[in-house]
Design a protein around this motif. Sequence first.
Motif, PDB file in Angstrom:
ATOM      1  N   ASP A 155       0.823  -1.207   0.000  1.00  0.00           N
ATOM      2  CA  ASP A 155       0.000   0.000   0.000  1.00  0.00           C
ATOM      3  C   ASP A 155       0.861   1.262   0.000  1.00  0.00           C
ATOM      4  O   ASP A 155       0.561   2.231  -0.706  1.00  0.00           O
ATOM      5  CB  ASP A 155      -0.945   0.012   1.198  1.00  0.00           C
ATOM      6  N   ILE A 156       1.933   1.260   0.790  1.00  0.00           N
ATOM      7  CA  ILE A 156       2.835   2.409   0.822  1.00  0.00           C
ATOM      8  C   ILE A 156       3.473   2.612  -0.548  1.00  0.00           C
ATOM      9  O   ILE A 156       3.536   3.738  -1.063  1.00  0.00           O
ATOM     10  CB  ILE A 156       3.908   2.237   1.916  1.00  0.00           C
ATOM     11  N   GLN A 157       3.934   1.523  -1.150  1.00  0.00           N
ATOM     12  CA  GLN A 157       4.552   1.619  -2.473  1.00  0.00           C
ATOM     13  C   GLN A 157       3.559   2.127  -3.514  1.00  0.00           C
ATOM     14  O   GLN A 157       3.911   2.947  -4.369  1.00  0.00           O
ATOM     15  CB  GLN A 157       5.143   0.276  -2.901  1.00  0.00           C
ATOM     16  N   ASP A 158       2.324   1.673  -3.447  1.00  0.00           N
ATOM     17  CA  ASP A 158       1.288   2.155  -4.372  1.00  0.00           C
ATOM     18  C   ASP A 158       1.087   3.659  -4.220  1.00  0.00           C
ATOM     19  O   ASP A 158       0.988   4.390  -5.212  1.00  0.00           O
ATOM     20  CB  ASP A 158      -0.043   1.443  -4.130  1.00  0.00           C
ATOM     21  N   ARG A 159       1.004   4.146  -2.967  1.00  0.00           N
ATOM     22  CA  ARG A 159       0.818   5.587  -2.733  1.00  0.00           C
ATOM     23  C   ARG A 159       2.033   6.359  -3.232  1.00  0.00           C
ATOM     24  O   ARG A 159       1.905   7.396  -3.855  1.00  0.00           O
ATOM     25  CB  ARG A 159       0.594   5.897  -1.257  1.00  0.00           C
ATOM     26  N   ARG A 160       3.228   5.841  -2.943  1.00  0.00           N
ATOM     27  CA  ARG A 160       4.461   6.509  -3.375  1.00  0.00           C
ATOM     28  C   ARG A 160       4.480   6.660  -4.905  1.00  0.00           C
ATOM     29  O   ARG A 160       4.769   7.730  -5.427  1.00  0.00           O
ATOM     30  CB  ARG A 160       5.679   5.733  -2.890  1.00  0.00           C
ATOM     31  N   GLU A 161       4.155   5.592  -5.607  1.00  0.00           N
ATOM     32  CA  GLU A 161       4.153   5.637  -7.076  1.00  0.00           C
ATOM     33  C   GLU A 161       3.100   6.594  -7.603  1.00  0.00           C
ATOM     34  O   GLU A 161       3.344   7.345  -8.549  1.00  0.00           O
ATOM     35  CB  GLU A 161       3.950   4.232  -7.657  1.00  0.00           C
ATOM     36  N   ALA A 162       1.918   6.589  -6.997  1.00  0.00           N
ATOM     37  CA  ALA A 162       0.854   7.505  -7.417  1.00  0.00           C
ATOM     38  C   ALA A 162       1.270   8.955  -7.195  1.00  0.00           C
ATOM     39  O   ALA A 162       1.012   9.825  -8.055  1.00  0.00           O
ATOM     40  CB  ALA A 162      -0.439   7.200  -6.666  1.00  0.00           C
ATOM     41  N   LEU A 163       1.933   9.230  -6.074  1.00  0.00           N
ATOM     42  CA  LEU A 163       2.351  10.604  -5.782  1.00  0.00           C
ATOM     43  C   LEU A 163       3.498  11.045  -6.686  1.00  0.00           C
ATOM     44  O   LEU A 163       3.562  12.211  -7.071  1.00  0.00           O
ATOM     45  CB  LEU A 163       2.713  10.749  -4.308  1.00  0.00           C
ATOM     46  N   LYS A 164       4.378  10.131  -7.044  1.00  0.00           N
ATOM     47  CA  LYS A 164       5.445  10.465  -7.996  1.00  0.00           C
ATOM     48  C   LYS A 164       4.853  10.893  -9.333  1.00  0.00           C
ATOM     49  O   LYS A 164       5.360  11.814  -9.975  1.00  0.00           O
ATOM     50  CB  LYS A 164       6.376   9.268  -8.212  1.00  0.00           C
ATOM     51  N   LYS A 165       3.785  10.231  -9.749  1.00  0.00           N
ATOM     52  CA  LYS A 165       3.135  10.560 -11.023  1.00  0.00           C
ATOM     53  C   LYS A 165       2.358  11.867 -10.937  1.00  0.00           C
ATOM     54  O   LYS A 165       2.351  12.654 -11.873  1.00  0.00           O
ATOM     55  CB  LYS A 165       2.194   9.434 -11.449  1.00  0.00           C
ATOM     56  N   ALA A 166       1.687  12.081  -9.821  1.00  0.00           N
ATOM     57  CA  ALA A 166       0.802  13.240  -9.681  1.00  0.00           C
ATOM     58  C   ALA A 166       1.534  14.525  -9.319  1.00  0.00           C
ATOM     59  O   ALA A 166       1.078  15.618  -9.668  1.00  0.00           O
ATOM     60  CB  ALA A 166      -0.266  12.949  -8.627  1.00  0.00           C
ATOM     61  N   LEU A 167       2.651  14.396  -8.601  1.00  0.00           N
ATOM     62  CA  LEU A 167       3.364  15.568  -8.089  1.00  0.00           C
ATOM     63  C   LEU A 167       4.819  15.515  -8.560  1.00  0.00           C
ATOM     64  O   LEU A 167       5.635  14.810  -7.955  1.00  0.00           O
ATOM     65  CB  LEU A 167       3.309  15.594  -6.556  1.00  0.00           C
ATOM     66  N   ILE A 203       2.484  10.738   1.897  1.00  0.00           N
ATOM     67  CA  ILE A 203       2.057   9.336   1.795  1.00  0.00           C
ATOM     68  C   ILE A 203       1.027   9.035   2.889  1.00  0.00           C
ATOM     69  O   ILE A 203       0.003   8.398   2.633  1.00  0.00           O
ATOM     70  CB  ILE A 203       3.255   8.377   1.890  1.00  0.00           C
ATOM     71  N   ASN A 204       1.285   9.506   4.100  1.00  0.00           N
ATOM     72  CA  ASN A 204       0.360   9.283   5.208  1.00  0.00           C
ATOM     73  C   ASN A 204      -1.003   9.906   4.897  1.00  0.00           C
ATOM     74  O   ASN A 204      -2.048   9.270   5.091  1.00  0.00           O
ATOM     75  CB  ASN A 204       0.964   9.874   6.488  1.00  0.00           C
ATOM     76  N   MET A 205      -0.984  11.131   4.398  1.00  0.00           N
ATOM     77  CA  MET A 205      -2.250  11.790   4.056  1.00  0.00           C
ATOM     78  C   MET A 205      -2.959  11.055   2.927  1.00  0.00           C
ATOM     79  O   MET A 205      -4.182  10.878   2.966  1.00  0.00           O
ATOM     80  CB  MET A 205      -1.995  13.247   3.685  1.00  0.00           C
ATOM     81  N   ALA A 206      -2.216  10.614   1.910  1.00  0.00           N
ATOM     82  CA  ALA A 206      -2.820   9.868   0.802  1.00  0.00           C
ATOM     83  C   ALA A 206      -3.366   8.531   1.287  1.00  0.00           C
ATOM     84  O   ALA A 206      -4.377   8.042   0.779  1.00  0.00           O
ATOM     85  CB  ALA A 206      -1.801   9.667  -0.315  1.00  0.00           C
ATOM     86  N   PHE A 207      -2.715   7.949   2.272  1.00  0.00           N
ATOM     87  CA  PHE A 207      -3.190   6.693   2.855  1.00  0.00           C
ATOM     88  C   PHE A 207      -4.556   6.905   3.489  1.00  0.00           C
ATOM     89  O   PHE A 207      -5.464   6.101   3.317  1.00  0.00           O
ATOM     90  CB  PHE A 207      -2.175   6.216   3.893  1.00  0.00           C
ATOM     91  N   GLN A 208      -4.700   8.004   4.211  1.00  0.00           N
ATOM     92  CA  GLN A 208      -5.951   8.290   4.904  1.00  0.00           C
ATOM     93  C   GLN A 208      -7.036   8.809   3.962  1.00  0.00           C
ATOM     94  O   GLN A 208      -8.189   8.387   4.039  1.00  0.00           O
ATOM     95  CB  GLN A 208      -5.716   9.320   6.013  1.00  0.00           C
ATOM     96  N   LEU A 209      -6.661   9.726   3.069  1.00  0.00           N
ATOM     97  CA  LEU A 209      -7.637  10.449   2.250  1.00  0.00           C
ATOM     98  C   LEU A 209      -7.790   9.898   0.842  1.00  0.00           C
ATOM     99  O   LEU A 209      -8.684  10.322   0.114  1.00  0.00           O
ATOM    100  CB  LEU A 209      -7.212  11.922   2.138  1.00  0.00           C
ATOM    101  N   GLY A 210      -6.886   9.003   0.460  1.00  0.00           N
ATOM    102  CA  GLY A 210      -6.783   8.603  -0.933  1.00  0.00           C
ATOM    103  C   GLY A 210      -5.939   9.635  -1.664  1.00  0.00           C
ATOM    104  O   GLY A 210      -5.851  10.797  -1.240  1.00  0.00           O
ATOM    105  N   THR A 211      -5.317   9.218  -2.738  1.00  0.00           N
ATOM    106  CA  THR A 211      -4.482  10.153  -3.495  1.00  0.00           C
ATOM    107  C   THR A 211      -5.315  11.316  -3.997  1.00  0.00           C
ATOM    108  O   THR A 211      -4.898  12.476  -3.915  1.00  0.00           O
ATOM    109  CB  THR A 211      -3.778   9.433  -4.655  1.00  0.00           C
ATOM    110  N   ALA A 212      -6.510  11.024  -4.513  1.00  0.00           N
ATOM    111  CA  ALA A 212      -7.373  12.090  -5.028  1.00  0.00           C
ATOM    112  C   ALA A 212      -7.723  13.086  -3.921  1.00  0.00           C
ATOM    113  O   ALA A 212      -7.757  14.300  -4.156  1.00  0.00           O
ATOM    114  CB  ALA A 212      -8.632  11.500  -5.640  1.00  0.00           C
TER     115      ALA A 212
END
Length: 139
Positions: A53-65, A80-89
């Motif tokens: 899950d952490i790796q998924d968030r990290r990859e999504a944030l690399k693409k988005a930001l 990553i912590n915020m995306a974990f709680q709130l979702g990347t979107a």
Amino acid sequence: MNIIDQLRRDEGESATCYVDHLGYFTIGVGRLIDKRRGGGLRPDEIAYLLNNDIQDRREALKKALPFFGNLSSARQGVLINMAFQLGTAGLLEFKQTLKLVEGGDWAGASKAMIDSTWARQTPARAARLAKQMETNLWQ
């Protein structure tokens, strides 16, 4: 045919939780997770899922930001912590905060985090993460 093929055929396979024919929560290939029957995940399985899950968030944030990779580990951890709680979107809705992060205005980003609905809903978590963003020290 082997035991894996046989169990997948006989038990079925589901990537989401379902209720089996006896009424118990089950995942994967017949994996009982219902605590009423002593089911659940082992610590190593929980760690495996968390790391994925952490790796998924990290990859999504690399693409988005585009600036994400330039942040320190502690500041990446905040996002990553915020995306974990709130979702990347959900994290990406913090447009002002992210603009301040991109600009290196750590105090401003921290303040923007605290001045949010998210911080009112989860104040202790938000306070820790805002402090981490500002100080660059893991909280």
